[in-house]
Structure formats: C-alpha cells, structure tokens
Motif scaffolding. Sequence first.
Motif, mmCIF file in Angstrom:
data_model
loop_
_atom_site.group_PDB
_atom_site.id
_atom_site.type_symbol
_atom_site.label_atom_id
_atom_site.label_comp_id
_atom_site.label_asym_id
_atom_site.label_seq_id
_atom_site.Cartn_x
_atom_site.Cartn_y
_atom_site.Cartn_z
ATOM 1 N N ARG A 1 0.838 -1.198 0.000
ATOM 2 C CA ARG A 1 0.000 0.000 0.000
ATOM 3 C C ARG A 1 0.878 1.255 0.000
ATOM 4 O O ARG A 1 1.093 1.872 1.042
ATOM 5 C CB ARG A 1 -0.896 0.033 1.242
ATOM 6 C CG ARG A 1 -1.803 -1.159 1.440
ATOM 7 C CD ARG A 1 -3.007 -1.070 0.553
ATOM 8 N NE ARG A 1 -4.010 -2.085 0.893
ATOM 9 C CZ ARG A 1 -4.958 -2.496 0.064
ATOM 10 N NH1 ARG A 1 -5.037 -1.964 -1.152
ATOM 11 N NH2 ARG A 1 -5.819 -3.416 0.440
ATOM 12 N N PRO A 2 1.400 1.672 -1.128
ATOM 13 C CA PRO A 2 2.089 2.978 -1.161
ATOM 14 C C PRO A 2 1.097 4.084 -0.799
ATOM 15 O O PRO A 2 -0.052 4.070 -1.239
ATOM 16 C CB PRO A 2 2.544 3.098 -2.621
ATOM 17 C CG PRO A 2 2.496 1.698 -3.170
ATOM 18 C CD PRO A 2 1.391 1.004 -2.441
ATOM 19 N N ILE A 3 1.536 5.035 0.003
ATOM 20 C CA ILE A 3 0.663 6.102 0.485
ATOM 21 C C ILE A 3 0.903 7.357 -0.352
ATOM 22 O O ILE A 3 2.028 7.858 -0.434
ATOM 23 C CB ILE A 3 0.917 6.394 1.974
ATOM 24 C CG1 ILE A 3 0.778 5.113 2.799
ATOM 25 C CG2 ILE A 3 -0.048 7.466 2.461
ATOM 26 C CD1 ILE A 3 -0.570 4.421 2.681
ATOM 27 N N HIS A 4 -0.168 7.862 -0.970
ATOM 28 C CA HIS A 4 -0.096 9.039 -1.826
ATOM 29 C C HIS A 4 -0.957 10.169 -1.253
ATOM 30 O O HIS A 4 -1.863 9.929 -0.445
ATOM 31 C CB HIS A 4 -0.570 8.701 -3.243
ATOM 32 C CG HIS A 4 0.337 7.770 -3.981
ATOM 33 N ND1 HIS A 4 0.296 6.407 -3.789
ATOM 34 C CD2 HIS A 4 1.311 8.006 -4.910
ATOM 35 C CE1 HIS A 4 1.213 5.836 -4.565
ATOM 36 N NE2 HIS A 4 1.830 6.780 -5.255
ATOM 37 N N ALA A 5 -0.674 11.369 -1.698
ATOM 38 C CA ALA A 5 -1.448 12.524 -1.256
ATOM 39 C C ALA A 5 -1.453 13.587 -2.348
ATOM 40 O O ALA A 5 -0.477 13.746 -3.086
ATOM 41 C CB ALA A 5 -0.862 13.109 0.028
ATOM 42 N N LEU A 6 -2.557 14.304 -2.443
ATOM 43 C CA LEU A 6 -2.635 15.487 -3.297
ATOM 44 C C LEU A 6 -1.941 16.656 -2.597
ATOM 45 O O LEU A 6 -1.787 16.643 -1.366
ATOM 46 C CB LEU A 6 -4.090 15.832 -3.589
ATOM 47 C CG LEU A 6 -4.778 14.976 -4.655
ATOM 48 C CD1 LEU A 6 -6.294 15.157 -4.602
ATOM 49 C CD2 LEU A 6 -4.260 15.319 -6.051
ATOM 50 N N PRO A 7 -1.529 17.668 -3.332
ATOM 51 C CA PRO A 7 -0.885 18.827 -2.696
ATOM 52 C C PRO A 7 -1.788 19.464 -1.643
ATOM 53 O O PRO A 7 -2.995 19.631 -1.867
ATOM 54 C CB PRO A 7 -0.654 19.783 -3.870
ATOM 55 C CG PRO A 7 -0.616 18.910 -5.077
ATOM 56 C CD PRO A 7 -1.577 17.794 -4.798
ATOM 57 N N VAL A 8 -1.214 19.794 -0.509
ATOM 58 C CA VAL A 8 -1.974 20.474 0.550
ATOM 59 C C VAL A 8 -2.430 21.839 0.027
ATOM 60 O O VAL A 8 -1.653 22.589 -0.561
ATOM 61 C CB VAL A 8 -1.106 20.643 1.812
ATOM 62 C CG1 VAL A 8 -1.848 21.482 2.858
ATOM 63 C CG2 VAL A 8 -0.734 19.284 2.382
ATOM 64 N N GLY A 9 -3.699 22.138 0.239
ATOM 65 C CA GLY A 9 -4.236 23.420 -0.198
ATOM 66 C C GLY A 9 -4.658 23.457 -1.658
ATOM 67 O O GLY A 9 -4.875 24.542 -2.205
ATOM 68 N N LEU A 10 -4.818 22.290 -2.281
ATOM 69 C CA LEU A 10 -5.236 22.243 -3.688
ATOM 70 C C LEU A 10 -6.576 22.944 -3.884
ATOM 71 O O LEU A 10 -7.522 22.720 -3.140
ATOM 72 C CB LEU A 10 -5.346 20.784 -4.147
ATOM 73 C CG LEU A 10 -5.898 20.567 -5.561
ATOM 74 C CD1 LEU A 10 -4.942 21.137 -6.601
ATOM 75 C CD2 LEU A 10 -6.161 19.084 -5.809
ATOM 76 N N ARG A 11 -6.643 23.779 -4.898
ATOM 77 C CA ARG A 11 -7.877 24.437 -5.320
ATOM 78 C C ARG A 11 -7.944 24.416 -6.840
ATOM 79 O O ARG A 11 -6.932 24.223 -7.499
ATOM 80 C CB ARG A 11 -7.948 25.880 -4.804
ATOM 81 C CG ARG A 11 -8.235 25.979 -3.298
ATOM 82 C CD ARG A 11 -7.869 27.349 -2.751
ATOM 83 N NE ARG A 11 -8.385 27.591 -1.419
ATOM 84 C CZ ARG A 11 -7.891 27.058 -0.310
ATOM 85 N NH1 ARG A 11 -6.850 26.235 -0.367
ATOM 86 N NH2 ARG A 11 -8.417 27.336 0.878
ATOM 87 N N TRP A 12 -9.113 24.639 -7.370
ATOM 88 C CA TRP A 12 -9.272 24.730 -8.819
ATOM 89 C C TRP A 12 -10.293 25.801 -9.142
ATOM 90 O O TRP A 12 -11.098 26.202 -8.288
ATOM 91 C CB TRP A 12 -9.707 23.385 -9.407
ATOM 92 C CG TRP A 12 -10.897 22.782 -8.716
ATOM 93 C CD1 TRP A 12 -12.218 23.094 -8.890
ATOM 94 C CD2 TRP A 12 -10.869 21.763 -7.709
ATOM 95 N NE1 TRP A 12 -13.016 22.337 -8.070
ATOM 96 C CE2 TRP A 12 -12.207 21.512 -7.332
ATOM 97 C CE3 TRP A 12 -9.847 21.034 -7.089
ATOM 98 C CZ2 TRP A 12 -12.552 20.565 -6.369
ATOM 99 C CZ3 TRP A 12 -10.185 20.094 -6.133
ATOM 100 C CH2 TRP A 12 -11.525 19.869 -5.785
ATOM 101 N N ALA A 13 -10.250 26.277 -10.376
ATOM 102 C CA ALA A 13 -11.231 27.265 -10.818
ATOM 103 C C ALA A 13 -12.578 26.584 -11.007
ATOM 104 O O ALA A 13 -12.665 25.393 -11.315
ATOM 105 C CB ALA A 13 -10.768 27.899 -12.134
ATOM 106 N N ARG A 14 -13.627 27.361 -10.810
ATOM 107 C CA ARG A 14 -14.983 26.829 -10.969
ATOM 108 C C ARG A 14 -15.206 26.373 -12.400
ATOM 109 O O ARG A 14 -15.034 27.105 -13.353
ATOM 110 C CB ARG A 14 -15.995 27.930 -10.587
ATOM 111 C CG ARG A 14 -17.469 27.565 -10.803
ATOM 112 C CD ARG A 14 -18.071 26.907 -9.557
ATOM 113 N NE ARG A 14 -17.513 25.615 -9.259
ATOM 114 C CZ ARG A 14 -17.817 24.484 -9.917
ATOM 115 N NH1 ARG A 14 -18.693 24.492 -10.880
ATOM 116 N NH2 ARG A 14 -17.272 23.354 -9.564
ATOM 117 N N THR A 15 -15.537 25.105 -12.552
ATOM 118 C CA THR A 15 -15.838 24.498 -13.846
ATOM 119 C C THR A 15 -17.319 24.162 -13.864
ATOM 120 O O THR A 15 -17.778 23.409 -13.002
ATOM 121 C CB THR A 15 -14.995 23.226 -14.065
ATOM 122 O OG1 THR A 15 -13.606 23.580 -14.053
ATOM 123 C CG2 THR A 15 -15.353 22.562 -15.379
ATOM 124 N N PRO A 16 -18.085 24.705 -14.786
ATOM 125 C CA PRO A 16 -19.542 24.554 -14.732
ATOM 126 C C PRO A 16 -19.998 23.103 -14.639
ATOM 127 O O PRO A 16 -19.583 22.247 -15.422
ATOM 128 C CB PRO A 16 -20.007 25.188 -16.053
ATOM 129 C CG PRO A 16 -18.953 26.185 -16.367
ATOM 130 C CD PRO A 16 -17.669 25.568 -15.904
#
Length: 387
Positions: free
Chosen positions: A275-290
Amino acid sequence: MARHVTIVGGGLGGLALARILHLRGIPSAVYELDASSRARDAGGTPGLNADSGQRALAEAGLFEEFRSIARDAGETTRLLDRFGVVHFDQAYEGGVGVRPEVDRGDLRRLLVESLPEGVIRWNAKVASVPRPGGGRTELTLDNGEVVEADVLVGADGSWSKVRPLLTDAVPVHSGVDFVEDVLTDVDERHREAAHLVGPGSMYALAEGRGIIAQRNGGGMIRTYFAVRGDESWAHTVVDPTDPAGTRQRLLEIFHDFAPGLRALIGEGEGPLVPRPIHALPVGLRWARTPGVTLLGDAAHVMSPFAGQGANLALLDAAELGAALADHSDVELALTTYETAMFSRAEAAGRASADNLVASFAPDAPHQLVGQARTFMRRKAEEVAPPT
C-alpha cells in the motif's frame, strides 16, 4: 436547482451524497465499478467525529443505524516505541464514545441499503470523462455506453477519472509505504496480539518505521507495516508468490522491535498487500468548472495520519447535498460547497502531512504524544449530533 446529479464512485462519500439528495427530492445515479457492496474488502475501520462524520450521518437520517454498528471502545488509541513501552494510552471509559469506530464495509452497506433500487449502477466502470465542448458533460463507460450529466460529482477516489476536468494535479508519493496484513479470530487464536493492540488502534513507531494495528469487527486485527522510503519499497518487499519470504524480509526490517510486536508479522494470515501512500498537494484548489465538482479522496486524498479521510468524505457529501438543495443556481451551490471544502481540506491535509513527519521522525513516537492528548481532549469537548 439541480435536476439530476451523476455521481462517479460508490464509496462512503458518493453513497452519502446520493442518500442526502434522495431525502431532499433530487434524483441521482451512482456509477460504481464494483459488482456489489460485498465484491471486495472495503478496508479498515474509521473513527467518526461528532462534527463531521457523525453529523453527516445524522443529516442522512442514519444516525441511529450507525450507532447500532459502531464500536465505542474502538476509539482507544495507544502509542508505543519499538520496545513495546506505552507512551500514550487513551482508553475507552464507557458510555457513548466521542469518536466511535465502524467497519468501513458495514457503513458502506448501511448507505447502500438506504438508497432506492436502481440508484446505484453496479459494475459500471468509467473509462473516460472527456472535457466538455459546450453543454453537458459526458461519461463514457467501459462497455461503450455514454452518459450525459447535468451535474457531475467525482467521488471516485485517489485516481479519479473526473478530477482532470478541474485540475492537472495528481497524487504524489508521501514518502511512506505500508504492507497490509490481517489476523483473524484474535480473541481465541492470537490472544497476546489482541491484548497488545486492545480494542482500538495501536501505533509502535521508531526511526522511520512503524507497526500499526487496528481492531476491526468480527474478531479481526488489521495490521500495517510502514517504512519511510521510496515508492517501490512495498512492492519490492512483497512477493505474492512467496508469503513466507515476505514475512522474513519484514522481520528483518523490524529486527529490533519487541517480540510481541514482531509476532504481529509472524502470526499474520495474509494476504500481504503493498500500500504505497499518496497525497494530493496540501491546499489544492481549482477554478470553478460549470457543473462539475469533487468530494472525498478525489478532492483531497491525504495520508491516514490525521484520521480524517472518511470524516471529510461524509461531511463533503452532507454539505454538497445541502448546497444543491438550498440554491436554485447550481453554480452558486457548487461555489458555496467548494469554498468551505477547500478550507477544511487544507487544514486536514496539513495536519496529516505534519503527523506523517512526526510519526517517522528519529525520536518517534515522542512528538506525537502531546498532539494525541490535544486531539483527544478536543474530541471529548464535542457534542454528538442529534438523532
């Protein structure tokens, strides 16, 4: 208001969202690649906080049902060093637990059974989600079926097929790998292990290594042998064709741990799973996509060292469901949901990353003791949600 919500992923978050939407009169469909809720091992036993996981289940009208399958004693937490010396022991003191544990598989089945027939489309694997060229988003299933979505929610975990519509971010290796194992019928066949682990979770940590054990329902202990290293470590150690050799390699890695801790390796029953442990970047945000958003691990997968994965997924579901029901403008609903979600995910992700570093520091588990006391004190001050 959303006319119909398409949810990719039938984990805890996706199912909870479908349940809350159903209660608020909004139809949805859940596309899940599993053939049924029992098709595979659902994993360990999360502890649900009053202000997140429990609150979400209350809003889903399932709090009493959750209480019937929860294990209050499961909130017991022990921190040990490699010699087996206990440095922190938060024992269950009776009554209703502040952070009761529940087997993930049991909770998933509870959510499945709360939904009307036909909401979940089992054995429906999403092959691709092309970027919309105008109009509604389309999903392509691996059987070639194309599904149009008014509102699309990616609840499909770490390697989400929906996430690329919103961001190019992908999970990266955390620097820690687990090898997962199990012991069964522990109160009869593995009594010393049952006593060592107790009714909840045990962490034995030292110098970039850890033996983590968690009591599950049905007399099972799920164990994780953790090492700080590169992404290939777990796959290098585990040979599916040679479990005895794998155990010998693990015993060599944990050669200086106490005999009782090493017995968790020697007595394990398998299968041994990397079980390799992965993570997304802390504080990830994205622009509003309809018309598109994410929840749970699809939005903010992190290491398990903050104990927030299931809690955040359930709370995401509750707040997204409420936003879609309470706002006539779908984009306003999604913006409202994401604004709150981004903030809490960043805080939890940062805590998870910090706790991972402390768990595998040269002086582990000493850095964690004060943090554990503060965390449990804060949980004890919370008020459980109403039924």
